[in-house]
Design a protein around this motif. Structure first.
Motif, PDB file in Angstrom:
ATOM      1  N   MET A  84       0.828  -1.199   0.000  1.00  0.00           N
ATOM      2  CA  MET A  84       0.000   0.000   0.000  1.00  0.00           C
ATOM      3  C   MET A  84       0.869   1.259   0.000  1.00  0.00           C
ATOM      4  SD  MET A  84      -3.290  -0.590   2.360  1.00  0.00           S
ATOM      5  CE  MET A  84      -2.440  -0.240   3.891  1.00  0.00           C
ATOM      6  N   PRO A  85       1.229   1.770  -1.178  1.00  0.00           N
ATOM      7  CA  PRO A  85       2.069   2.966  -1.218  1.00  0.00           C
ATOM      8  C   PRO A  85       1.320   4.219  -0.760  1.00  0.00           C
ATOM      9  CG  PRO A  85       1.468   2.288  -3.434  1.00  0.00           C
ATOM     10  CD  PRO A  85       0.928   1.239  -2.518  1.00  0.00           C
ATOM     11  N   LEU A  86       2.085   5.179  -0.247  1.00  0.00           N
ATOM     12  CA  LEU A  86       1.535   6.501   0.071  1.00  0.00           C
ATOM     13  C   LEU A  86       1.801   7.386  -1.138  1.00  0.00           C
ATOM     14  CD1 LEU A  86       0.473   8.750   1.980  1.00  0.00           C
ATOM     15  CD2 LEU A  86       2.823   9.025   2.786  1.00  0.00           C
ATOM     16  N   LYS A  87       0.712   7.953  -1.647  1.00  0.00           N
ATOM     17  CA  LYS A  87       0.849   8.680  -2.904  1.00  0.00           C
ATOM     18  C   LYS A  87       0.202  10.059  -2.796  1.00  0.00           C
ATOM     19  CE  LYS A  87      -0.081   7.724  -7.748  1.00  0.00           C
ATOM     20  NZ  LYS A  87      -0.776   6.855  -8.671  1.00  0.00           N
ATOM     21  N   GLY A  88       0.958  11.087  -3.113  1.00  0.00           N
ATOM     22  CA  GLY A  88       0.380  12.415  -3.296  1.00  0.00           C
ATOM     23  C   GLY A  88       0.281  12.616  -4.797  1.00  0.00           C
ATOM     24  N   ALA A  89      -0.928  12.796  -5.313  1.00  0.00           N
ATOM     25  CA  ALA A  89      -1.117  12.844  -6.761  1.00  0.00           C
ATOM     26  C   ALA A  89      -1.654  14.206  -7.179  1.00  0.00           C
ATOM     27  CB  ALA A  89      -2.080  11.740  -7.200  1.00  0.00           C
ATOM     28  N   SER A  90      -0.899  14.889  -8.024  1.00  0.00           N
ATOM     29  CA  SER A  90      -1.302  16.198  -8.582  1.00  0.00           C
ATOM     30  C   SER A  90      -1.717  17.182  -7.499  1.00  0.00           C
ATOM     31  CB  SER A  90      -2.467  16.030  -9.566  1.00  0.00           C
ATOM     32  OG  SER A  90      -2.109  15.155 -10.583  1.00  0.00           O
ATOM     33  N   LEU A  91      -0.941  17.238  -6.419  1.00  0.00           N
ATOM     34  CA  LEU A  91      -1.321  18.106  -5.300  1.00  0.00           C
ATOM     35  C   LEU A  91      -1.051  19.579  -5.622  1.00  0.00           C
ATOM     36  CD1 LEU A  91       0.060  15.992  -2.322  1.00  0.00           C
ATOM     37  CD2 LEU A  91      -2.334  16.317  -2.980  1.00  0.00           C
ATOM     38  N   GLY A  92      -1.963  20.403  -5.183  1.00  0.00           N
ATOM     39  CA  GLY A  92      -1.790  21.846  -5.325  1.00  0.00           C
ATOM     40  C   GLY A  92      -2.224  22.517  -4.041  1.00  0.00           C
ATOM     41  N   TYR A  93      -1.502  23.577  -3.636  1.00  0.00           N
ATOM     42  CA  TYR A  93      -1.890  24.271  -2.413  1.00  0.00           C
ATOM     43  C   TYR A  93      -1.545  25.747  -2.490  1.00  0.00           C
ATOM     44  CZ  TYR A  93      -3.440  24.688   2.340  1.00  0.00           C
ATOM     45  OH  TYR A  93      -4.181  25.021   3.446  1.00  0.00           O
ATOM     46  N   ARG A  94      -2.465  26.567  -1.978  1.00  0.00           N
ATOM     47  CA  ARG A  94      -2.204  28.008  -1.832  1.00  0.00           C
ATOM     48  C   ARG A  94      -2.783  28.450  -0.494  1.00  0.00           C
ATOM     49  NH1 ARG A  94      -6.335  30.210  -6.425  1.00  0.00           N
ATOM     50  NH2 ARG A  94      -5.570  32.268  -5.938  1.00  0.00           N
ATOM     51  N   TYR A  95      -2.070  29.348   0.192  1.00  0.00           N
ATOM     52  CA  TYR A  95      -2.568  29.889   1.451  1.00  0.00           C
ATOM     53  C   TYR A  95      -3.477  31.073   1.132  1.00  0.00           C
ATOM     54  CZ  TYR A  95       0.547  26.865   4.059  1.00  0.00           C
ATOM     55  OH  TYR A  95       1.155  25.758   4.601  1.00  0.00           O
ATOM     56  N   SER A  96      -4.694  31.002   1.546  1.00  0.00           N
ATOM     57  CA  SER A  96      -5.762  31.976   1.267  1.00  0.00           C
ATOM     58  C   SER A  96      -5.696  32.404  -0.201  1.00  0.00           C
ATOM     59  CB  SER A  96      -5.746  33.132   2.257  1.00  0.00           C
ATOM     60  OG  SER A  96      -4.499  33.785   2.232  1.00  0.00           O
ATOM     61  N   LYS A  97      -5.596  33.705  -0.433  1.00  0.00           N
ATOM     62  CA  LYS A  97      -5.665  34.148  -1.841  1.00  0.00           C
ATOM     63  C   LYS A  97      -4.270  34.344  -2.445  1.00  0.00           C
ATOM     64  CE  LYS A  97     -10.222  34.706  -2.446  1.00  0.00           C
ATOM     65  NZ  LYS A  97     -10.536  33.316  -2.088  1.00  0.00           N
ATOM     66  N   ASN A  98      -3.243  33.852  -1.729  1.00  0.00           N
ATOM     67  CA  ASN A  98      -1.884  33.965  -2.274  1.00  0.00           C
ATOM     68  C   ASN A  98      -1.753  33.158  -3.563  1.00  0.00           C
ATOM     69  OD1 ASN A  98      -1.314  35.422  -0.028  1.00  0.00           O
ATOM     70  ND2 ASN A  98      -0.241  33.787   1.047  1.00  0.00           N
ATOM     71  N   GLU A  99      -0.628  33.349  -4.218  1.00  0.00           N
ATOM     72  CA  GLU A  99      -0.358  32.542  -5.417  1.00  0.00           C
ATOM     73  C   GLU A  99      -0.256  31.079  -5.025  1.00  0.00           C
ATOM     74  OE1 GLU A  99       3.040  33.562  -7.756  1.00  0.00           O
ATOM     75  OE2 GLU A  99       2.479  35.686  -7.747  1.00  0.00           O
ATOM     76  N   TRP A 100      -0.452  30.203  -5.993  1.00  0.00           N
ATOM     77  CA  TRP A 100      -0.269  28.777  -5.719  1.00  0.00           C
ATOM     78  C   TRP A 100       1.174  28.547  -5.271  1.00  0.00           C
ATOM     79  CZ3 TRP A 100      -4.105  25.311  -5.478  1.00  0.00           C
ATOM     80  CH2 TRP A 100      -5.322  25.669  -6.069  1.00  0.00           C
ATOM     81  N   LEU A 101       1.308  27.853  -4.153  1.00  0.00           N
ATOM     82  CA  LEU A 101       2.646  27.508  -3.658  1.00  0.00           C
ATOM     83  C   LEU A 101       3.228  26.401  -4.539  1.00  0.00           C
ATOM     84  CD1 LEU A 101       4.635  27.979  -1.350  1.00  0.00           C
ATOM     85  CD2 LEU A 101       3.240  26.483   0.073  1.00  0.00           C
ATOM     86  N   PHE A 102       2.367  25.448  -4.862  1.00  0.00           N
ATOM     87  CA  PHE A 102       2.736  24.408  -5.836  1.00  0.00           C
ATOM     88  C   PHE A 102       1.472  23.851  -6.454  1.00  0.00           C
ATOM     89  CE2 PHE A 102       2.944  22.541  -1.528  1.00  0.00           C
ATOM     90  CZ  PHE A 102       1.972  21.565  -1.606  1.00  0.00           C
TER      91      PHE A 102
END
Ligand SMILES: Nc1ncnc2c1ncn2[C@@H]1O[C@H](COP(=O)(O)OP(=O)(O)OP(=O)(O)O)[C@@H](O)[C@H]1O
Length: 200
Positions: free
Chosen positions: A1-19
């Motif tokens: 059972m691998p741990l997989k982060g797939a196509s993750l995106g995150y931004r803090y509030s209205k800031n630019e996307w961090l990734f």
């Protein structure tokens, strides 16, 4: 059972996307390092993978199922500052009990002294407290550990002692570890592979 982060995106509030479109994979029993410049989003990724923060884009999956589908959290996060991770009003024995039954061998290997368990967090050194937080994270149901600068504040001997115990636990339980660190020597010593964070 691998741990997989797939196509993750995150931004803090209205800031630019961090990734965005960030992918990461840790297989059972594998130790993966994550190295990258300060502020690029490594800790944020660690919090998403461990369910401490909700994903905004993409998914975190273990063996194809999301973390939210589970009654226990098989992905445990340990951060640099253990004093932020414990209830200051609880003796260490109660803090440790949060993880259920703890293997006494693991406590021995982490060099946790029984007497510490009767103390409050402010009555322990940072390194002593961190060992207890690590023991709590390595409970029976833990399948993955996210170690975010977990031993950064410790001296070299304590650091080596802790990693020896944690790597032994991982091998015995076929658990995976994601090691987030600025210490390239540490990563090269303990990891099967090191992912370099690139800002595309
Ligand atoms: N709660 C928050 N609100 C707004 N911005 C945040 C928040 N937490 C982190 N950030 C910002 O997100 C960015 C990424 O932070 P993060 O802690 O994930 O980076 P990191 O790669 O782990 O950095 P470091 O190597 O310095 O620990 C940073 O610019 C940080 O200032």
């Amino acid at each position: 059972m691998p741990l997989k982060g797939a196509s993750l995106g995150y931004r803090y509030s209205k800031n630019e996307w961090l990734f965005r479109e960030k992918n990461i994979l840790v297989e059972p029993g594998e130790v993966v390092g994550l190295f990258g410049p300060s502020g690029c989003g490594k800790s944020t990724l660690g919090k998403l993978l461990s369910g401490h923060m909700s994903t905004q884009e993409g998914r975190v999956l273990i063996g194809g199922r999301s973390l939210a589908d589970r009654t226990f959290n098989p992905v445990q996060l340990v951060l640099q500052h253990p004093e932020h991770a414990v209830n200051p009003k609880w003796r260490m024995r109660s803090t440790l009990a949060e993880a259920g039954e703890i293997n006494p061998t693991l406590l021995d290997e982490l060099c946790v002294e029984q007497e510490w368990l009767d103390r409050y967090p402010h009555e322990l050194s940072g390194g002593e407290l961190q060992r207890i937080c690590i023991a709590r994270a390595l409970g029976r149901d833990t399948r993955y550990l996210i170690a975010d600068e977990m031993t950064t504040m410790l001296d070299a001997i304590t650091q080596a002692q802790i990693w020896q115990a944690v790597l032994r636990w991982a091998q015995a339980n076929q658990a995976g570890i994601l090691v987030i660190s600025h210490d390239r020597n540490l990563l090269e010593k303990i990891c099967f592979k090191v992912e370099e964070w690139t800002t595309d």
